[in-house]
Each structure stands twice: as structure tokens, then as C-alpha cells.
Design a protein around this motif. Structure first.
Motif, PDB file in Angstrom:
ATOM      1  N   MET A   1       6.474  70.133  73.902  1.00 11.79           N
ATOM      2  CA  MET A   1       7.751  70.704  74.259  1.00 11.79           C
ATOM      3  C   MET A   1       7.786  72.188  73.908  1.00 11.79           C
ATOM      4  O   MET A   1       8.317  72.979  74.671  1.00 11.79           O
ATOM      5  CB  MET A   1       8.851  69.918  73.539  1.00 11.79           C
ATOM      6  CG  MET A   1      10.199  70.206  74.043  1.00 11.79           C
ATOM      7  SD  MET A   1      10.336  69.628  75.709  1.00 11.79           S
ATOM      8  CE  MET A   1      12.050  69.616  75.911  1.00 11.79           C
ATOM      9  N   LEU A   2       7.222  72.551  72.738  1.00 12.39           N
ATOM     10  CA  LEU A   2       7.185  73.962  72.354  1.00 12.39           C
ATOM     11  C   LEU A   2       6.355  74.782  73.328  1.00 12.39           C
ATOM     12  O   LEU A   2       6.713  75.913  73.654  1.00 12.39           O
ATOM     13  CB  LEU A   2       6.634  74.109  70.931  1.00 12.39           C
ATOM     14  CG  LEU A   2       7.541  73.600  69.827  1.00 12.39           C
ATOM     15  CD1 LEU A   2       6.823  73.664  68.489  1.00 12.39           C
ATOM     16  CD2 LEU A   2       8.829  74.383  69.781  1.00 12.39           C
ATOM     17  N   TRP A   3       5.241  74.205  73.776  1.00 12.23           N
ATOM     18  CA  TRP A   3       4.410  74.906  74.742  1.00 12.23           C
ATOM     19  C   TRP A   3       5.209  75.207  76.006  1.00 12.23           C
ATOM     20  O   TRP A   3       5.136  76.304  76.553  1.00 12.23           O
ATOM     21  CB  TRP A   3       3.178  74.060  75.086  1.00 12.23           C
ATOM     22  CG  TRP A   3       2.204  74.763  75.973  1.00 12.23           C
ATOM     23  CD1 TRP A   3       1.156  75.526  75.578  1.00 12.23           C
ATOM     24  CD2 TRP A   3       2.199  74.769  77.404  1.00 12.23           C
ATOM     25  NE1 TRP A   3       0.495  76.006  76.672  1.00 12.23           N
ATOM     26  CE2 TRP A   3       1.115  75.565  77.807  1.00 12.23           C
ATOM     27  CE3 TRP A   3       2.994  74.203  78.375  1.00 12.23           C
ATOM     28  CZ2 TRP A   3       0.801  75.792  79.137  1.00 12.23           C
ATOM     29  CZ3 TRP A   3       2.685  74.434  79.704  1.00 12.23           C
ATOM     30  CH2 TRP A   3       1.604  75.214  80.078  1.00 12.23           C
ATOM     31  N   LEU A   4       5.979  74.245  76.452  1.00 11.70           N
ATOM     32  CA  LEU A   4       6.765  74.416  77.672  1.00 11.70           C
ATOM     33  C   LEU A   4       7.850  75.473  77.483  1.00 11.70           C
ATOM     34  O   LEU A   4       8.103  76.272  78.387  1.00 11.70           O
ATOM     35  CB  LEU A   4       7.388  73.073  78.068  1.00 11.70           C
ATOM     36  CG  LEU A   4       7.937  72.954  79.467  1.00 11.70           C
ATOM     37  CD1 LEU A   4       6.851  73.210  80.486  1.00 11.70           C
ATOM     38  CD2 LEU A   4       8.537  71.586  79.677  1.00 11.70           C
ATOM     39  N   LEU A  63       0.870  80.471  79.049  1.00 15.89           N
ATOM     40  CA  LEU A  63       1.308  81.191  77.859  1.00 15.89           C
ATOM     41  C   LEU A  63       1.018  82.675  78.047  1.00 15.89           C
ATOM     42  O   LEU A  63      -0.121  83.043  78.347  1.00 15.89           O
ATOM     43  CB  LEU A  63       0.585  80.675  76.616  1.00 15.89           C
ATOM     44  CG  LEU A  63       0.914  79.254  76.185  1.00 15.89           C
ATOM     45  CD1 LEU A  63       0.054  78.862  75.005  1.00 15.89           C
ATOM     46  CD2 LEU A  63       2.382  79.138  75.834  1.00 15.89           C
ATOM     47  N   PRO A  64       2.006  83.553  77.888  1.00 16.85           N
ATOM     48  CA  PRO A  64       1.764  84.987  78.074  1.00 16.85           C
ATOM     49  C   PRO A  64       0.717  85.553  77.107  1.00 16.85           C
ATOM     50  O   PRO A  64      -0.054  86.429  77.481  1.00 16.85           O
ATOM     51  CB  PRO A  64       3.128  85.624  77.820  1.00 16.85           C
ATOM     52  CG  PRO A  64       4.119  84.527  77.991  1.00 16.85           C
ATOM     53  CD  PRO A  64       3.408  83.267  77.632  1.00 16.85           C
ATOM     54  N   ALA A  70      -3.351  77.524  81.006  1.00 15.07           N
ATOM     55  CA  ALA A  70      -2.401  77.356  82.109  1.00 15.07           C
ATOM     56  C   ALA A  70      -2.463  75.932  82.644  1.00 15.07           C
ATOM     57  O   ALA A  70      -3.477  75.239  82.499  1.00 15.07           O
ATOM     58  CB  ALA A  70      -2.722  78.345  83.223  1.00 15.07           C
ATOM     59  N   LYS A  71      -1.362  75.504  83.243  1.00 13.88           N
ATOM     60  CA  LYS A  71      -1.265  74.189  83.873  1.00 13.88           C
ATOM     61  C   LYS A  71      -0.422  74.322  85.123  1.00 13.88           C
ATOM     62  O   LYS A  71       0.463  75.175  85.196  1.00 13.88           O
ATOM     63  CB  LYS A  71      -0.580  73.177  82.951  1.00 13.88           C
ATOM     64  CG  LYS A  71      -1.335  72.835  81.713  1.00 13.88           C
ATOM     65  CD  LYS A  71      -0.588  71.797  80.916  1.00 13.88           C
ATOM     66  CE  LYS A  71      -1.383  71.396  79.698  1.00 13.88           C
ATOM     67  NZ  LYS A  71      -0.789  70.267  79.005  1.00 13.88           N
ATOM     68  N   THR A  72      -0.668  73.449  86.085  1.00 15.78           N
ATOM     69  CA  THR A  72       0.225  73.414  87.235  1.00 15.78           C
ATOM     70  C   THR A  72       1.551  72.809  86.787  1.00 15.78           C
ATOM     71  O   THR A  72       1.591  71.951  85.922  1.00 15.78           O
ATOM     72  CB  THR A  72      -0.366  72.571  88.385  1.00 15.78           C
ATOM     73  OG1 THR A  72      -0.678  71.275  87.891  1.00 15.78           O
ATOM     74  CG2 THR A  72      -1.605  73.218  88.958  1.00 15.78           C
ATOM     75  N   ALA A  73       2.628  73.282  87.339  1.00 17.18           N
ATOM     76  CA  ALA A  73       3.961  72.832  86.936  1.00 17.18           C
ATOM     77  C   ALA A  73       4.362  71.591  87.731  1.00 17.18           C
ATOM     78  O   ALA A  73       5.354  71.573  88.449  1.00 17.18           O
ATOM     79  CB  ALA A  73       4.977  73.951  87.126  1.00 17.18           C
ATOM     80  N   LEU A  78       2.256  68.183  83.350  1.00 15.59           N
ATOM     81  CA  LEU A  78       2.990  68.555  82.146  1.00 15.59           C
ATOM     82  C   LEU A  78       3.312  67.360  81.248  1.00 15.59           C
ATOM     83  O   LEU A  78       3.281  67.472  80.027  1.00 15.59           O
ATOM     84  CB  LEU A  78       4.285  69.272  82.522  1.00 15.59           C
ATOM     85  CG  LEU A  78       4.124  70.626  83.222  1.00 15.59           C
ATOM     86  CD1 LEU A  78       5.477  71.168  83.634  1.00 15.59           C
ATOM     87  CD2 LEU A  78       3.388  71.612  82.345  1.00 15.59           C
ATOM     88  N   TRP A  79       3.630  66.218  81.831  1.00 13.20           N
ATOM     89  CA  TRP A  79       4.123  65.085  81.043  1.00 13.20           C
ATOM     90  C   TRP A  79       3.254  63.843  81.104  1.00 13.20           C
ATOM     91  O   TRP A  79       3.542  62.847  80.440  1.00 13.20           O
ATOM     92  CB  TRP A  79       5.536  64.715  81.504  1.00 13.20           C
ATOM     93  CG  TRP A  79       6.498  65.823  81.294  1.00 13.20           C
ATOM     94  CD1 TRP A  79       7.010  66.653  82.246  1.00 13.20           C
ATOM     95  CD2 TRP A  79       7.067  66.239  80.057  1.00 13.20           C
ATOM     96  NE1 TRP A  79       7.856  67.560  81.676  1.00 13.20           N
ATOM     97  CE2 TRP A  79       7.921  67.329  80.329  1.00 13.20           C
ATOM     98  CE3 TRP A  79       6.939  65.800  78.744  1.00 13.20           C
ATOM     99  CZ2 TRP A  79       8.626  67.982  79.338  1.00 13.20           C
ATOM    100  CZ3 TRP A  79       7.644  66.457  77.760  1.00 13.20           C
ATOM    101  CH2 TRP A  79       8.472  67.529  78.057  1.00 13.20           C
TER     102      TRP A  79
END
Length: 122
Positions: A1-4, A63-64, A70-73, A78-79
Motif C-alpha cells: 500500500m505504501l508503494w502505491l 517510484l520517482p 515500475a509496474k503496469t497499473a 498491483l494486487w
């Protein structure tokens, strides 16, 4: 969740779908996506399959501070692992409570706010 929460959203370009190495014991499908971040082009591979063609746009989260992470949204990306690992826990819990020697068939479970929190009522 923090990553997101810490990640940024952008659009990436779908490059290709790889079917995996034929000599591997378990072939893993990979797809490749790239996106622009500042003056850099970031390329990443991710397991799974996407029903896309070369050049299609894909939503990407990254993440900047570490743009290579990176991941596809998509929901699965993501989940997927959270749902899988959480589902295993609930499947084991369900199997334990459905087993007739743990909770007899005619017994009911009574939930209380004080100890013991779960009681068997015959």
C-alpha cells in the motif's frame, strides 16, 4: 500500500509479449513496456499476459526515486500477489473450520467480546 501511495502514474508503450524459454521447466510469459521519465527511457519486464498489440498505451506506476521499479497499473499486477497470499490464509482457515473433528457438525460457533472469544455451543 505504501508503494502505491508513493508511486507516480504515467503512460507506457507496450513493446512485446515473450512466451518464455522453451527449455525452461516452467515457461514464464513476460511482456515488456517502456515509458519516458525526464530525459530517460525506462524499460521493464513483467510476468503475465496482456491482450495488447505493439505500440498500445499502458498505464504504468513507478517510484520517482527509483524509476526502474515500475509496474503496469492493472489490478492483477498491483494486487494479484496480495489476493493470492491472503486467499491461501482464508482457504486454510475455512478448511480448518469445516473439518468435522475441529467443529462438530451440529455445533454452533458463538462469538463473544470476552475470553474465550469463540465458543462451541452444542
Amino acid at each position: 500500500m505504501l508503494w502505491l501511495l508513493r508511486s507516480d502514474k504515467t503512460m507506457g508503450v507496450f513493446v512485446y509479449q515473450d512466451e518464455g524459454n522453451a527449455l525452461d521447466q516452467f515457461r514464464e510469459n513476460l511482456f515488456e513496456v517502456y515509458f519516458k521519465y525526464g530525459k530517460d527511457t525506462v524499460v521493464f519486464k513483467e510476468p503475465g499476459r496482456l491482450p495488447l498489440h505493439k505500440g498500445d498505451l499502458v498505464p504504468v506506476r513507478f517510484l520517482p526515486q527509483h524509476s526502474e521499479v515500475a509496474k503496469t497499473a492493472t489490478f492483477r499486477s498491483l494486487w494479484g500477489s496480495s489476493v493470492s497470499y491472503g486467499g491461501i490464509f482464508f482457504a486454510v482457515l475455512l478448511a480448518v473450520f469445516l473439518h468435522p473433528e475441529v467443529v462438530p457438525r451440529r455445533a454452533r460457533l458463538k462469538l463473544t467480546g470476552k475470553k474465550p472469544f469463540i465458543q462451541l455451543v452444542y
